[in-house]
Scaffold this active site. Sequence first.
Site, short mmCIF file in Angstrom:
data_model
loop_
_atom_site.label_atom_id
_atom_site.label_comp_id
_atom_site.label_asym_id
_atom_site.label_seq_id
_atom_site.Cartn_x
_atom_site.Cartn_y
_atom_site.Cartn_z
N LYS A 82 0.83 -1.20 0.00
CA LYS A 82 0.00 0.00 0.00
C LYS A 82 0.87 1.26 0.00
O LYS A 82 0.68 2.17 -0.81
CB LYS A 82 -0.91 -0.02 1.24
CG LYS A 82 -1.96 1.07 1.28
CD LYS A 82 -2.60 1.19 2.67
CE LYS A 82 -3.44 0.00 3.05
NZ LYS A 82 -4.87 0.15 2.67
N ARG A 120 -3.06 2.80 9.14
CA ARG A 120 -3.36 1.47 8.58
C ARG A 120 -2.09 0.66 8.41
O ARG A 120 -1.04 1.21 8.10
CB ARG A 120 -3.97 1.60 7.18
CG ARG A 120 -5.34 2.18 7.12
CD ARG A 120 -5.76 2.27 5.67
NE ARG A 120 -6.59 3.42 5.44
CZ ARG A 120 -7.92 3.36 5.26
NH1 ARG A 120 -8.53 2.20 5.28
NH2 ARG A 120 -8.62 4.44 5.07
N GLY A 131 -7.79 -7.73 5.99
CA GLY A 131 -8.56 -7.91 7.22
C GLY A 131 -7.80 -8.52 8.36
O GLY A 131 -8.35 -8.81 9.41
N MET A 191 -4.95 -7.33 9.92
CA MET A 191 -4.37 -6.46 10.93
C MET A 191 -5.27 -5.25 11.17
O MET A 191 -6.26 -5.05 10.49
CB MET A 191 -2.96 -6.05 10.51
CG MET A 191 -2.00 -7.23 10.70
SD MET A 191 -0.37 -6.83 10.12
CE MET A 191 -0.72 -6.48 8.43
N ARG A 240 -3.57 -0.96 -6.69
CA ARG A 240 -2.81 -2.21 -6.68
C ARG A 240 -3.24 -3.05 -7.86
O ARG A 240 -4.31 -2.80 -8.45
CB ARG A 240 -3.03 -2.97 -5.38
CG ARG A 240 -4.48 -3.32 -5.16
CD ARG A 240 -4.70 -4.03 -3.84
NE ARG A 240 -6.13 -4.17 -3.60
CZ ARG A 240 -6.65 -4.62 -2.46
NH1 ARG A 240 -5.87 -4.95 -1.46
NH2 ARG A 240 -7.95 -4.74 -2.32
N HIS A 280 -8.23 -43.10 -6.77
CA HIS A 280 -8.77 -43.65 -8.02
C HIS A 280 -9.81 -42.71 -8.61
O HIS A 280 -9.77 -42.37 -9.79
CB HIS A 280 -9.39 -45.03 -7.75
CG HIS A 280 -9.98 -45.66 -8.97
ND1 HIS A 280 -11.31 -45.53 -9.28
CD2 HIS A 280 -9.42 -46.37 -9.96
CE1 HIS A 280 -11.55 -46.17 -10.42
NE2 HIS A 280 -10.41 -46.69 -10.85
N SER A 309 9.95 -43.29 -18.30
CA SER A 309 8.85 -42.40 -17.99
C SER A 309 8.65 -42.45 -16.48
O SER A 309 8.39 -43.51 -15.93
CB SER A 309 7.59 -42.85 -18.73
OG SER A 309 6.52 -42.02 -18.37
N CYS A 339 4.81 -39.39 -16.42
CA CYS A 339 3.41 -39.69 -16.69
C CYS A 339 2.60 -39.77 -15.40
O CYS A 339 1.45 -40.16 -15.40
CB CYS A 339 3.27 -40.97 -17.49
SG CYS A 339 3.93 -42.41 -16.65
N TYR A 367 9.46 -34.62 -22.10
CA TYR A 367 8.05 -34.30 -22.14
C TYR A 367 7.38 -34.56 -20.79
O TYR A 367 7.94 -35.27 -19.96
CB TYR A 367 7.33 -35.10 -23.24
CG TYR A 367 7.26 -36.58 -22.96
CD1 TYR A 367 6.22 -37.12 -22.19
CD2 TYR A 367 8.21 -37.45 -23.47
CE1 TYR A 367 6.16 -38.47 -21.93
CE2 TYR A 367 8.15 -38.81 -23.22
CZ TYR A 367 7.12 -39.32 -22.44
OH TYR A 367 7.06 -40.66 -22.18
#
Lengths: 918, 918
Positions: free
Chosen positions: A41, A111, A120, A122, A361, A483, A808, A875, A895
């Site tokens: 801020k 602030r 929210g 502090m 911001r 699963h 793999s 994989c 890959y």
Amino acid sequence: MKPAKTARARSNRNAKPLHVYYFDDKGADGNKDMKDILGGKGANLAEMCALGMPVPPGFTISTEVCTFYSHTGGTFPPTLRGEMIRAVERMEQALGREFGNPDNPLLVSVRSGARVSMPGMMDTVLNLGLNDETVEGLAKRSGNERFAWDSYRRFLQMYSDVVLDIRADPGEQASPFSLEIQRKKKARGVDSVIELEVEDLKDLVARFKKIVKRRTGEDFPESPADQLWGAIGAVFGSWNNDRAIAYREMNRIPGDWGTAVNVMAMVFGNMGQDSGTGVAFTRDPATGERRFYGEFLMNAQGEDVVAGIRTPDQIEKLEKLSPKAYKQLLRIQKKLERHYRDMQDLEFTIENGRLFMLQCRSGKRTGFASVRIAVDMVGERLISQTEALMRVDPEALNQLLQPVFDPKQLSAAKKEGRLLTKGLNAGPGAASGKVCFTAADAVAMKAKGHEVLLVREETSPEDIRGMHASSGILTARGGMTSHAALVARQMGKVCVAGAGECEIDCKKGRMVVNGTVVKAGDELSLNGTTGEVYSGSISTRQSEVLDYLFGKGRKKKASAVVEAYEKLMTWADKHRTLGVRTNADQPDQCLTAIAFGAEGVGLTRTEHMFFEGSKIDAVREMILAADTAGRERALKKLLPLQRKDFEGIFKAMQGRPVTVRTLDPPLHEFLPHEPAQIKALAKELGVTVKVLQTKMNSLQEFNPMLGHRGCRLGISFPEITRTQARALFEAACNVAKRTKVMPRPEIMIPLVSTARELELQADIVHEVAAEVFTRKKISVPYLVGTMIELPRACLTAGEIASTAEFFSFGTNDLTQTTYGISRDDGGHFIPEYIEKDIFQADPFASLDAPGVGRLMEIACADGRRARRGIKLGICGEHGGDPRSIQVCQDLGLDYVSCSPYRVPIARLAAAQAAISKN
Amino acid sequence: MKPAKTARARSNRNAKPLHVYYFDDKGADGNKDMKDILGGKGANLAEMCALGMPVPPGFTISTEVCTFYSHTGGTFPPTLRGEMIRAVERMEQALGREFGNPDNPLLVSVRSGARVSMPGMMDTVLNLGLNDETVEGLAKRSGNERFAWDSYRRFLQMYSDVVLDIRADPGEQASPFSLEIQRKKKARGVDSVIELEVEDLKDLVARFKKIVKRRTGEDFPESPADQLWGAIGAVFGSWNNDRAIAYREMNRIPGDWGTAVNVMAMVFGNMGQDSGTGVAFTRDPATGERRFYGEFLMNAQGEDVVAGIRTPDQIEKLEKLSPKAYKQLLRIQKKLERHYRDMQDLEFTIENGRLFMLQCRSGKRTGFASVRIAVDMVGERLISQTEALMRVDPEALNQLLQPVFDPKQLSAAKKEGRLLTKGLNAGPGAASGKVCFTAADAVAMKAKGHEVLLVREETSPEDIRGMHASSGILTARGGMTSHAALVARQMGKVCVAGAGECEIDCKKGRMVVNGTVVKAGDELSLNGTTGEVYSGSISTRQSEVLDYLFGKGRKKKASAVVEAYEKLMTWADKHRTLGVRTNADQPDQCLTAIAFGAEGVGLTRTEHMFFEGSKIDAVREMILAADTAGRERALKKLLPLQRKDFEGIFKAMQGRPVTVRTLDPPLHEFLPHEPAQIKALAKELGVTVKVLQTKMNSLQEFNPMLGHRGCRLGISFPEITRTQARALFEAACNVAKRTKVMPRPEIMIPLVSTARELELQADIVHEVAAEVFTRKKISVPYLVGTMIELPRACLTAGEIASTAEFFSFGTNDLTQTTYGISRDDGGHFIPEYIEKDIFQADPFASLDAPGVGRLMEIACADGRRARRGIKLGICGEHGGDPRSIQVCQDLGLDYVSCSPYRVPIARLAAAQAAISKN
């Protein structure tokens, strides 16, 4: 980048050791890059001032003072006082008001403002500087006595809470101040403070002061300077309150960062009809559309907009009500966006027609907006392609791909208290439908044309068809890679897994969730993106991007978001070096994945095909065969069915590489569990139930994950591997002949722990290939490799690579054994482990670099040494996780492979990984 | 050593490329160190010749010719023929006989002889050189026509079988030769060939030749040279027969070693009453006593001694019957033992009063003899202490410690066909007793004074008391490190595990083994050293060494074997650098281990104490508690009981270090399984069975080995760790005060996968220690460390070592996760894996150096780097395995820990490892 800036900021400070950074519309001591010491801020306020924007004057006390305060048990650096006095004087000069001056008092807000936003968490004190004298000055200056006394009343209350720590008395539910107000309202017979008269407010002020005296033994501090010191100390102190600590732990914010304190002159949006306050975004945060978007309220304070008591107006309406301020705001927002080169979130106040900027911001946005804004800004030459790629969180793409709940119906459902519970967000998207407790019911219900949700304690391969018929799956047990979760993501189904509060009784066809009973056929709604479960129906809609990718949407012109998505993906493909494949077991999954941009199949689990139609019967016959001859008879039945499966996949993949894993799960997974099914199977096999049960019992294992599975099956029953290889090569030859496109199978042997296992299995594959090629009079290029999914495979990868043409990494199993945690049982404690900071993240969701990654590193190095240019891929489920993809990039894999619906995410994440690596 | 010798031998051969190595009592071309090319038998024959001993002349054809023969599909090197002709000429000159001379024929034996003994695996031909003419010469020279024709008959039969490959005709059970003999015996009305007359034998010879003609189409080779070539080819060919290949695979003998062929002049022990044959050992192979020991038969051939048709005489009797030969034999045996510096096994034949040595080799011996001979030979200055230590197979010590079956009763049981089946030799020793199918029955039966054998499908912690009451344990499932095997070895109980042919029905109290029904209360006998299971009783006796170590035998003078054992162990302790601790959970186990030489406890499994008395009730109450308060109430009951347990152990260990592991197994292991017990527990806890069952179900896991266990329990329920730490430190303080000997607890946190887990648990331990020491006003030195039993712990050992003061490798679990094989389920395929040469050995029995060992190496290196001098040990079952102890030595661990009964084995193995390392 950041550390360099910090260093520069520090070296500035060494030259002139500032604790206090002043700012006003003439300029500022700080700038936007000094978030480390000014907080977010404070840094942005300074930046806006430097840009000459109308920010109320003020100053920021640096985070280093907070650290000093924490370390010294609540004292301030000796030079702070002098710096602050000078800063306040400058504010007074800038505004022509004076701190504590009864005629023209300067009031301030105090602030907190940390490096990253902690909304929210502090404490804040507003209207500081009011006392019995200045309140009169405020009344006079504003011409609004009620406003002045109400401000004073609020200040007393806020300060007493935040600074003096006066909370409810023992045995009371509310603070003594709230109780006083309640009493007053009752006495006056009114419902709200707004209806109280000035005299009432004056009386309340007097009573509040008495409370302070009673509770602290001292008078309320009348001196604005004392008030200010008290408030600053309180804000610094609030850095270490329980809420803030918990929030930091949850969000992994280091405790030694500290917060800054922003002291700013109060401006009032509630000074009359020419005053107001609002929040705005430089683009539409929901759609990303390039339009100034915001809301405001005239004659109101910031908290009124947030509280939602009055309905705010759309920002366009401000043009009429305060044309000058609106014009100025338009200019400012344009300038800020261009300056920050990103969509901004602004807070402003208009005091008697004069505009003040209170905050700016980087604005939060939806996935849709994220993609569109990034792509649009490239078109506007605000940012480069790589910047655009880095701006979009890959996970945000999910929003573009998944069905979503109708927002209105969703918020209604929330208001009606229909949120039943929350589980793991295992398969993103939204689904609504009728509850079924068995796979068979799901199939039947779907056949009747209903949308279906399958609800199970945990799914098993037997449920596959039921899962296929369902729009969503809900389970009470199992984690992110259970699963249900795995199959759901692969199928692109919505899934909420491990919702432990659901007490499911599939036999009775009912479930109880926190007291609510859900019966078979009842409507239920699942949000797989958040893990939320709602009772009743909430309507959903299909994503535009999907419509387009699947060709349905191509007839009409692509929408802006679809166009942006397509562009971003093209850029991602240009920048990434990692290939992206998919884990798919069916031709339709392959087609989906190709639409999403998959370049091959990284994992086909042959056994996932086993549960379809008559295949399962042949599979069971094979498993329960008494000898090799019996197994071979059953396999003979299976051969043509498997061949057809493979043909479908090869055809769908049109010459792209396809990695096929030979049979992996323990055999007992394929056997029925229900007595009725067992009886039926026994009849079919022509044996007694007892004989069948005995055979089935002999297959039971204490720890099936560590049992007779993977290549161990192929070693014990070489005829299984032989049949699978035959089906595969025959399919490849057939497709090659029919389509003239050469399939590229890569046969993968699972769960190898020694080089010798792979040798034995590879021998079979090569033998069968030679035999089939001779018979079919055509050769198909193929590779034989292994899934590296056991620590020992990593540790002996050099030996294994002498046979393996590719590795793999099966990181699901590798994570299980490296940690000694079963993914199915880990749900008992993994959430607790994350909470207690033992795990940074669920290792099944995000690849563990120091442990699992170190094993992979050993395997890659030894594997490459033994075989130059060995193909390396992954994989496991991690193949679709952005953080894990970075690890894969660092390891230099060729890959990643992931479920079809994660292919776009992986493409973007791979591009980001490649960019980060450079 | 070996490769160097081979090289030397080869370079000799390069100088003079020999295929044939001649030997007679004047000298030899080869020597004892040339086993690689001469085989064991050939090398030792050459050595005896070089020592001037009376060996019949002969020659050895090298193993390299065998390799040539195999590779060329059955041809010989071209220069072989010439070498052989010269060698046969030398034999003829040495003996004054001639190959094929009808008047004075030279007959030879042709025998295989590989580098290592492969008894009975390959073929032999005796009496070669006989034909229709030479048989007459033999008859004349021996003056025994029947002997000559019987030799001829035997030769025809043997040669036809081995060389001409004439076996039984299709549809016949026996060879055509055997059938001819049967016919002849029947015709003559006699029972045995011995009763046949010369004419009968002549007739048989004629018939045999006809059979050869019929089956091969050719006449039986009359030329001795043709016979010789045929026999040599057959012996080389037999290297690759199925039996030999199977034997090599079983014993890991490389196929390319090949066999040598020994051609030696025949000498006959059956030439009359001044002839004879025998086998002898230079010391008693059963007891190790230093006395010439052997057996012989006059007027007999070697095979008569072996066949056991006539009962041989003790060697001493030979002095009377053949005084000259006996005297010479005594001299020779003394000389050979001194020469080889080891006990020798000899074969000799006396032909007409003249002694011939046919073989010598290092003699097989019992464990008792092995120890005694090694120690005696040091006393005799034949070998050094280190040589003595290297001579004794550590596993052989088992024989000195375990009860053994009465040899006579055992052989009777075998003859009576009482061997029922064979399982894994999981706990060495012999036990006989009444069968019980439940732990409760076992306790009751034992209380009645019976010896008990506990028979279970597989044991669980609930069976502990039953196991304690039993002399032996038999299970149908589970491997060498199954629960039964582990606990049995720790308790020193006999155990046969995983005897899969036993179909056990504990409920019905019966078991069926290959058709034999065994009911509760029936007598059964287990040989845990071999894995054999016998029906009925076989009496056993306790080992002398144990009597002595436990003090019972100390009153009388220690026997020779006890003395030898004590000396060997003293030397072992002098040479070893590894410490040896024990895994023990009870004071009595500690005392046993101390008697065996343990220097501390490397692993106390606190939970093993939980099943005693009322403890299990408190444990179950704790597990099933609804909240922390409930758990703490139950733990309060447990605290004094655990404290008492620890006091017992600390007292027993008298200041030696004691590693105590905090609670490890998944909680459901402590819950009852039987409905009746569940009902009782529900009643005790004051809940319904349904409530209890629901809670129990929620604790069930898919893969308990990878579930909520180890430190994960202590993380979820810190109060458990706290209570255990409190019990431990209070016990330590109490014992320190009472006994004035300071206990040295080392607290070990199990199943750590991240540094943070250990930190959290160690914090609790240190906190409790401080609290207890203050309260008790005494401090006890202690360490906090961790069990390294997960791959991730190895991979992040550097981080973990910043908290851990010691590592103890839990190689059971580490092997499970490194391989992904559960030790309980591995039984399904590990035997097959060993058979198929995928595993060199069961990785749960012998530490896997390339995989698990590599992880340990990483852990040791990173651990030492992070904490200098960190204490490193091993407490998995491998700690008692000699091959694994070598790996531990190579890794530089500080100690190994094993079950009490393996402590002596570990001490010796550690000495050998240290010696090998130097």
